[in-house]
Design a protein around this motif. Structure first.
Motif, PDB file in Angstrom:
ATOM      1  N   ILE A  27       9.051   1.164  -6.018  1.00 26.42           N
ATOM      2  CA  ILE A  27       8.593   1.305  -4.842  1.00 26.42           C
ATOM      3  C   ILE A  27       7.138   1.594  -4.759  1.00 26.42           C
ATOM      4  CG2 ILE A  27      11.029   1.379  -3.726  1.00 26.42           C
ATOM      5  CD1 ILE A  27      10.077   4.672  -3.376  1.00 26.42           C
ATOM      6  N   GLU A  28       6.064   1.000  -3.927  1.00 32.41           N
ATOM      7  CA  GLU A  28       4.782   1.312  -4.204  1.00 32.41           C
ATOM      8  C   GLU A  28       4.304   1.517  -2.565  1.00 32.41           C
ATOM      9  OE1 GLU A  28       0.868  -0.857  -5.696  1.00 32.41           O
ATOM     10  OE2 GLU A  28       2.761  -2.205  -4.993  1.00 32.41           O
ATOM     11  N   PRO A  29       3.718   2.721  -2.479  1.00 30.71           N
ATOM     12  CA  PRO A  29       3.016   3.007  -1.217  1.00 30.71           C
ATOM     13  C   PRO A  29       1.639   2.145  -1.033  1.00 30.71           C
ATOM     14  CG  PRO A  29       3.293   5.019  -2.275  1.00 30.71           C
ATOM     15  CD  PRO A  29       3.763   3.818  -3.237  1.00 30.71           C
ATOM     16  N   LEU A  30       1.446   1.480   0.078  1.00 38.54           N
ATOM     17  CA  LEU A  30       0.233   0.538   0.322  1.00 38.54           C
ATOM     18  C   LEU A  30      -0.784   1.375   1.391  1.00 38.54           C
ATOM     19  CD1 LEU A  30       1.902  -2.806   0.358  1.00 38.54           C
ATOM     20  CD2 LEU A  30       1.208  -1.726  -1.508  1.00 38.54           C
ATOM     21  N   ASN A  31      -2.208   1.186   0.984  1.00 41.17           N
ATOM     22  CA  ASN A  31      -3.059   1.731   1.817  1.00 41.17           C
ATOM     23  C   ASN A  31      -3.138   1.131   3.315  1.00 41.17           C
ATOM     24  OD1 ASN A  31      -5.575   0.176   2.307  1.00 41.17           O
ATOM     25  ND2 ASN A  31      -5.095  -0.088   0.114  1.00 41.17           N
ATOM     26  N   ALA A  32      -3.433   1.702   4.273  1.00 39.50           N
ATOM     27  CA  ALA A  32      -3.492   1.182   5.633  1.00 39.50           C
ATOM     28  C   ALA A  32      -4.682   0.627   5.838  1.00 39.50           C
ATOM     29  CB  ALA A  32      -3.486   2.599   6.668  1.00 39.50           C
ATOM     30  N   PHE A  33      -5.591   0.386   5.046  1.00 36.15           N
ATOM     31  CA  PHE A  33      -6.821  -0.755   5.267  1.00 36.15           C
ATOM     32  C   PHE A  33      -6.245  -2.153   5.062  1.00 36.15           C
ATOM     33  CE2 PHE A  33      -8.569   3.393   4.057  1.00 36.15           C
ATOM     34  CZ  PHE A  33      -9.288   3.752   5.027  1.00 36.15           C
ATOM     35  N   ASP A  34      -5.318  -2.049   3.870  1.00 32.83           N
ATOM     36  CA  ASP A  34      -5.036  -3.401   3.520  1.00 32.83           C
ATOM     37  C   ASP A  34      -3.908  -3.941   3.953  1.00 32.83           C
ATOM     38  OD1 ASP A  34      -7.304  -3.730   1.680  1.00 32.83           O
ATOM     39  OD2 ASP A  34      -6.201  -2.853  -0.027  1.00 32.83           O
ATOM     40  N   ALA A  35      -3.003  -2.766   4.280  1.00 32.38           N
ATOM     41  CA  ALA A  35      -1.427  -3.182   4.723  1.00 32.38           C
ATOM     42  C   ALA A  35      -1.261  -2.179   5.778  1.00 32.38           C
ATOM     43  CB  ALA A  35      -0.562  -2.863   3.859  1.00 32.38           C
ATOM     44  N   PRO A  36      -1.835  -2.210   7.056  1.00 31.08           N
ATOM     45  CA  PRO A  36      -1.604  -1.454   8.334  1.00 31.08           C
ATOM     46  C   PRO A  36      -0.092  -1.585   8.676  1.00 31.08           C
ATOM     47  CG  PRO A  36      -2.860  -3.314   8.906  1.00 31.08           C
ATOM     48  CD  PRO A  36      -2.886  -3.404   7.373  1.00 31.08           C
ATOM     49  N   GLY A  37       0.476  -0.102   8.767  1.00 31.06           N
ATOM     50  CA  GLY A  37       1.715  -0.413   9.329  1.00 31.06           C
ATOM     51  C   GLY A  37       2.943  -0.384   8.238  1.00 31.06           C
ATOM     52  N   TYR A  38       2.402  -0.537   6.950  1.00 25.74           N
ATOM     53  CA  TYR A  38       3.557  -0.522   5.759  1.00 25.74           C
ATOM     54  C   TYR A  38       4.165   0.437   5.977  1.00 25.74           C
ATOM     55  CZ  TYR A  38       5.451  -2.014   1.501  1.00 25.74           C
ATOM     56  OH  TYR A  38       6.279  -2.278   0.449  1.00 25.74           O
ATOM     57  N   PHE A  39       5.631   0.515   5.640  1.00 27.34           N
ATOM     58  CA  PHE A  39       6.503   1.679   5.744  1.00 27.34           C
ATOM     59  C   PHE A  39       6.202   2.717   4.676  1.00 27.34           C
ATOM     60  CE2 PHE A  39      10.012   3.910   4.444  1.00 27.34           C
ATOM     61  CZ  PHE A  39      10.530   4.621   5.731  1.00 27.34           C
TER      62      PHE A  39
END
Length: 254
Positions: free
Chosen positions: A138-150
């Protein structure tokens, strides 16, 4: 010597996946990984991997309806059947091609209900993968590239990994995303190393080749080696043109 994996979701995208695998071999990469290989028959990917001798380190579950902005299905309430189908598809493709890990994409979601369904789906994924000796990432994504990602940060991911408590559930530590969101890559890396299953990198903040930007990767790669990590590191950057012309960093960082 540091070893590197070519992420073919960004590198050599101008050619079919089997030819991209061959290009990675010719360029001196030690492994490959990809995003969504499903349009290419698994047999063709397997043939290229055998031919080149490169391992495939990972692939992603499908995002869902890309046109609607979906970035994964596994943390979406009401989409459990679709999420499980995507996990089954990814695990099956990984098994057929000898790929070592599956990244289960969470999706755009938030809240307790989303967390509960994500935990359920991760448990299913880990069970399916365990039978085939695969790792689930599982991978956290930054809010700049993927806003709203869980998944928004490494600590959130670590807490979920500990909650699910499956030996084959690990963190995809992407130095680029961490650098954009949590800033202090070295400290976060030390903290997360016990749960890391794969490491990726790209320049911060432009996601280009890693020989420029806010993160100095020479000491980062030395730190990773010092922590006992001996697997290839994933070059998941955007080359900004011809991939082969972007590879000067490999000589510097090996």
């Amino acid at each position: 010597m540091t070893r590197f994996s070519a992420n073919l979701g960004f590198l050599w995208t101008d050619r079919p996946l089997p030819d991209a695998i061959r290009a990675a071999k010719a360029a001196g990469f030690d492994a490959v990984e990809c995003h969504w290989p499903y349009d290419t028959p698994a047999s063709e990917v397997k043939r290229a991997l055998v031919e080149t001798g490169l391992p495939m380190l990972g692939l992603n579950t499908v995002r869902g309806d890309v046109g609607a902005g979906q970035m994964g299905l596994s943390a979406l309430p009401g989409r459990r059947d679709d999420a499980v189908s995507a996990i089954e598809q990814a695990v099956s493709y990984a098994d057929e091609t000898g790929t070592k890990a599956v990244h289960v994409m969470a999706g755009i979601s938030e809240g307790a209900e989303a967390e509960a369904i994500f935990i359920e789906n991760l448990s299913v994924a880990c069970d399916l993968a365990m039978r085939r000796r695969l790792t689930i990432l599982i991978e956290p994504l930054n809010a700049f590239d993927a806003p709203g990602y869980f998944l928004r940060c490494t600590q959130q991911a670590k807490s979920l990994i500990e909650h699910v408590n499956a030996p084959n559930l690990k963190l995809m530590f992407d130095c680029y995303h961490v650098g954009r969101t949590e800033v202090d890559v070295p400290t976060t890396l030390n903290k997360m190393m016990p749960v890391i299953g794969h490491v990726q990198f790209a320049a911060v903040p432009d996601r280009g080749p890693p020989d420029h930007g806010d993160v100095d990767y020479r000491p980062i790669f030395s730190q990773i080696a010092g922590l006992g990590w001996d697997q290839p590191l994933g070059a998941e950057y955007k080359p900004g043109g011809d991939t082969d012309a972007s590879l000067g960093w490999m000589v510097k960082f090996r």
